[in-house]
Design a protein around this motif. Structure first.
Motif, PDB file in Angstrom:
ATOM      1  N   ARG A  75     -23.524  20.011  68.030  1.00 47.38           N
ATOM      2  CA  ARG A  75     -23.837  19.248  66.828  1.00 47.38           C
ATOM      3  C   ARG A  75     -23.220  17.850  66.829  1.00 47.38           C
ATOM      4  O   ARG A  75     -23.576  17.003  66.000  1.00 47.38           O
ATOM      5  CB  ARG A  75     -23.379  19.992  65.581  1.00 47.38           C
ATOM      6  N   GLY A  76     -22.310  17.584  67.768  1.00 50.55           N
ATOM      7  CA  GLY A  76     -21.631  16.296  67.781  1.00 50.55           C
ATOM      8  C   GLY A  76     -22.566  15.111  67.900  1.00 50.55           C
ATOM      9  O   GLY A  76     -22.298  14.041  67.348  1.00 50.55           O
ATOM     10  N   VAL A  77     -23.685  15.278  68.623  1.00 60.88           N
ATOM     11  CA  VAL A  77     -24.640  14.170  68.778  1.00 60.88           C
ATOM     12  C   VAL A  77     -25.237  13.802  67.432  1.00 60.88           C
ATOM     13  O   VAL A  77     -25.329  12.624  67.077  1.00 60.88           O
ATOM     14  CB  VAL A  77     -25.742  14.555  69.785  1.00 60.88           C
ATOM     15  N   TYR A  78     -25.639  14.810  66.650  1.00 61.18           N
ATOM     16  CA  TYR A  78     -26.245  14.516  65.352  1.00 61.18           C
ATOM     17  C   TYR A  78     -25.203  14.115  64.316  1.00 61.18           C
ATOM     18  O   TYR A  78     -25.490  13.312  63.423  1.00 61.18           O
ATOM     19  CB  TYR A  78     -27.078  15.707  64.877  1.00 61.18           C
ATOM     20  N   ASP A  79     -23.989  14.646  64.441  1.00 65.25           N
ATOM     21  CA  ASP A  79     -22.912  14.167  63.564  1.00 65.25           C
ATOM     22  C   ASP A  79     -22.686  12.673  63.783  1.00 65.25           C
ATOM     23  O   ASP A  79     -22.465  11.915  62.838  1.00 65.25           O
ATOM     24  CB  ASP A  79     -21.620  14.928  63.846  1.00 65.25           C
ATOM     25  N   ALA A  80     -22.753  12.256  65.052  1.00 64.24           N
ATOM     26  CA  ALA A  80     -22.579  10.837  65.371  1.00 64.24           C
ATOM     27  C   ALA A  80     -23.720  10.007  64.806  1.00 64.24           C
ATOM     28  O   ALA A  80     -23.519   8.880  64.328  1.00 64.24           O
ATOM     29  CB  ALA A  80     -22.482  10.646  66.884  1.00 64.24           C
ATOM     30  N   LEU A  81     -24.930  10.561  64.834  1.00 65.71           N
ATOM     31  CA  LEU A  81     -26.079   9.844  64.285  1.00 65.71           C
ATOM     32  C   LEU A  81     -25.918   9.668  62.776  1.00 65.71           C
ATOM     33  O   LEU A  81     -26.208   8.593  62.229  1.00 65.71           O
ATOM     34  CB  LEU A  81     -27.361  10.617  64.601  1.00 65.71           C
ATOM     35  N   VAL A  82     -25.449  10.704  62.100  1.00 67.18           N
ATOM     36  CA  VAL A  82     -25.189  10.599  60.663  1.00 67.18           C
ATOM     37  C   VAL A  82     -24.146   9.513  60.395  1.00 67.18           C
ATOM     38  O   VAL A  82     -24.302   8.696  59.481  1.00 67.18           O
ATOM     39  CB  VAL A  82     -24.728  11.958  60.083  1.00 67.18           C
ATOM     40  N   ARG A  83     -23.073   9.503  61.188  1.00 66.20           N
ATOM     41  CA  ARG A  83     -22.031   8.480  60.981  1.00 66.20           C
ATOM     42  C   ARG A  83     -22.596   7.086  61.183  1.00 66.20           C
ATOM     43  O   ARG A  83     -22.259   6.151  60.446  1.00 66.20           O
ATOM     44  CB  ARG A  83     -20.857   8.720  61.943  1.00 66.20           C
ATOM     45  N   HIS A  84     -23.443   6.942  62.195  1.00 59.68           N
ATOM     46  CA  HIS A  84     -24.049   5.631  62.442  1.00 59.68           C
ATOM     47  C   HIS A  84     -24.872   5.167  61.240  1.00 59.68           C
ATOM     48  O   HIS A  84     -24.717   4.041  60.772  1.00 59.68           O
ATOM     49  CB  HIS A  84     -24.937   5.690  63.678  1.00 59.68           C
ATOM     50  N   PHE A  85     -25.753   6.025  60.762  1.00 62.90           N
ATOM     51  CA  PHE A  85     -26.603   5.651  59.630  1.00 62.90           C
ATOM     52  C   PHE A  85     -25.768   5.439  58.367  1.00 62.90           C
ATOM     53  O   PHE A  85     -26.087   4.581  57.536  1.00 62.90           O
ATOM     54  CB  PHE A  85     -27.667   6.718  59.383  1.00 62.90           C
ATOM     55  N   ASN A  86     -24.706   6.230  58.206  1.00 64.44           N
ATOM     56  CA  ASN A  86     -23.827   6.058  57.052  1.00 64.44           C
ATOM     57  C   ASN A  86     -23.158   4.684  57.097  1.00 64.44           C
ATOM     58  O   ASN A  86     -23.140   3.952  56.094  1.00 64.44           O
ATOM     59  CB  ASN A  86     -22.763   7.157  57.041  1.00 64.44           C
ATOM     60  N   ASP A  87     -22.616   4.312  58.274  1.00 65.33           N
ATOM     61  CA  ASP A  87     -21.973   3.003  58.404  1.00 65.33           C
ATOM     62  C   ASP A  87     -22.965   1.875  58.164  1.00 65.33           C
ATOM     63  O   ASP A  87     -22.646   0.869  57.517  1.00 65.33           O
ATOM     64  CB  ASP A  87     -21.356   2.856  59.793  1.00 65.33           C
ATOM     65  N   TYR A  88     -24.167   2.046  58.705  1.00 68.75           N
ATOM     66  CA  TYR A  88     -25.191   1.017  58.535  1.00 68.75           C
ATOM     67  C   TYR A  88     -25.561   0.863  57.054  1.00 68.75           C
ATOM     68  O   TYR A  88     -25.681  -0.261  56.543  1.00 68.75           O
ATOM     69  CB  TYR A  88     -26.434   1.372  59.345  1.00 68.75           C
ATOM     70  N   ALA A  89     -25.741   1.991  56.364  1.00 69.60           N
ATOM     71  CA  ALA A  89     -26.109   1.934  54.948  1.00 69.60           C
ATOM     72  C   ALA A  89     -25.005   1.289  54.113  1.00 69.60           C
ATOM     73  O   ALA A  89     -25.279   0.489  53.209  1.00 69.60           O
ATOM     74  CB  ALA A  89     -26.412   3.335  54.426  1.00 69.60           C
ATOM     75  N   LEU A  90     -23.751   1.625  54.419  1.00 73.34           N
ATOM     76  CA  LEU A  90     -22.635   1.025  53.679  1.00 73.34           C
ATOM     77  C   LEU A  90     -22.580  -0.486  53.902  1.00 73.34           C
ATOM     78  O   LEU A  90     -22.345  -1.253  52.966  1.00 73.34           O
ATOM     79  CB  LEU A  90     -21.312   1.660  54.115  1.00 73.34           C
ATOM     80  N   THR A  91     -22.798  -0.914  55.139  1.00 68.27           N
ATOM     81  CA  THR A  91     -22.812  -2.342  55.432  1.00 68.27           C
ATOM     82  C   THR A  91     -23.952  -3.038  54.708  1.00 68.27           C
ATOM     83  O   THR A  91     -23.793  -4.129  54.152  1.00 68.27           O
ATOM     84  CB  THR A  91     -22.936  -2.567  56.953  1.00 68.27           C
ATOM     85  N   PHE A  92     -25.109  -2.398  54.719  1.00 69.37           N
ATOM     86  CA  PHE A  92     -26.287  -2.945  54.043  1.00 69.37           C
ATOM     87  C   PHE A  92     -26.018  -3.111  52.543  1.00 69.37           C
ATOM     88  O   PHE A  92     -26.290  -4.162  51.954  1.00 69.37           O
ATOM     89  CB  PHE A  92     -27.470  -2.007  54.262  1.00 69.37           C
ATOM     90  N   LEU A  93     -25.458  -2.077  51.918  1.00 69.99           N
ATOM     91  CA  LEU A  93     -25.188  -2.122  50.481  1.00 69.99           C
ATOM     92  C   LEU A  93     -24.130  -3.167  50.147  1.00 69.99           C
ATOM     93  O   LEU A  93     -24.263  -3.914  49.170  1.00 69.99           O
ATOM     94  CB  LEU A  93     -24.747  -0.745  49.994  1.00 69.99           C
ATOM     95  N   ALA A  94     -23.076  -3.222  50.956  1.00 67.33           N
ATOM     96  CA  ALA A  94     -22.020  -4.205  50.699  1.00 67.33           C
ATOM     97  C   ALA A  94     -22.553  -5.623  50.841  1.00 67.33           C
ATOM     98  O   ALA A  94     -22.206  -6.516  50.062  1.00 67.33           O
ATOM     99  CB  ALA A  94     -20.865  -3.973  51.668  1.00 67.33           C
TER     100      ALA A  94
END
Length: 213
Positions: A119-138
């Motif tokens: 599951r580590g690959v998809y956990d990493a994908l979630v983290r990537h999208f989470n970081d991207y969304a936070l940057t986008f919102l900020a």
């Protein structure tokens, strides 16, 4: 995340590139959870000690390689934004870039999908999208943009909602041969909140930091 000295030392750059390439090659053949450090180091032409100087597990260079490829798409998105692409077109193209990324690394993502221990690959994908969304919102809220419906809710929660939703859509695509890449893009664009496209078109470019894993 690489330090400035690492990025400028050609020996270190070659070692990192070799380990990332080897991780992608092996993880395209079987789940990364079944790859040993000795095997990965041997494929990359380095010693185990060299591997452990930077990484702790084969998942680490694999995720680095995936993030680097995703980051290429983000830079392209920033260029398109600077060129004045409209929000809805930016959104569709950004989603399509991610879909292209998944296709490029289809073996990696499909093996990770089939193995519960991987599951580590998809956990990493979630983290990537989470970081991207936070940057986008900020970026959007910090710029005071006139984006209709820009949410005032907790941004961490919003980012997690979007990250897990998009990752789940990718899993659904890869799990069902009848779902095409165009189906994924259409569905993701349809589910994206209206404020995303409105804010994205005018937000100043800023690259998400992919150093966190």
């Amino acid at each position: 995340m690489s330090s400035a000295s690492e990025r400028t030392d050609p020996r270190i750059t070659r070692t990192i590139t070799a380990l990332q390439r080897a991780a992608v090659e092996l993880a395209s053949q079987r789940p990364v959870s079944r790859i040993t450090v000795a095997e990965l180091a041997g494929r990359a032409g380095v010693t185990r000690a060299t591997f452990y100087n930077r990484y702790s597990a084969p998942l680490d260079p694999l995720v680095e390689a995936l993030y680097a490829d995703l980051e290429t798409g983000h830079r392209l998105e920033d260029r398109r934004r600077a060129e004045g692409y409209p929000g809805p077109e930016l959104l569709r193209l950004a989603v399509a870039e991610v879909a292209d990324h998944v296709e490029r690394f289809a073996g990696v993502y499909r093996h990770a999908l089939d193995d519960p221990a991987d599951r580590g690959v998809y956990d990493a994908l979630v983290r990537h999208f989470n970081d991207y969304a936070l940057t986008f919102l900020a970026r959007a809220t910090g710029a005071g943009l006139p984006a209709p419906g820009l949410p005032g809710a907790d941004q961490q929660v919003i980012a997690q909602f979007l990250a897990h939703g998009f990752t789940g859509a990718i899993k659904a695509w890869l799990s069902d041969p009848s779902i095409t890449k165009d189906d994924l893009v259409d569905a993701a664009v349809a589910c994206a909140p209206a404020w995303w496209a409105a804010a994205g078109a005018s937000a100043p470019p800023k690259t998400v930091d992919q150093g966190r894993r």
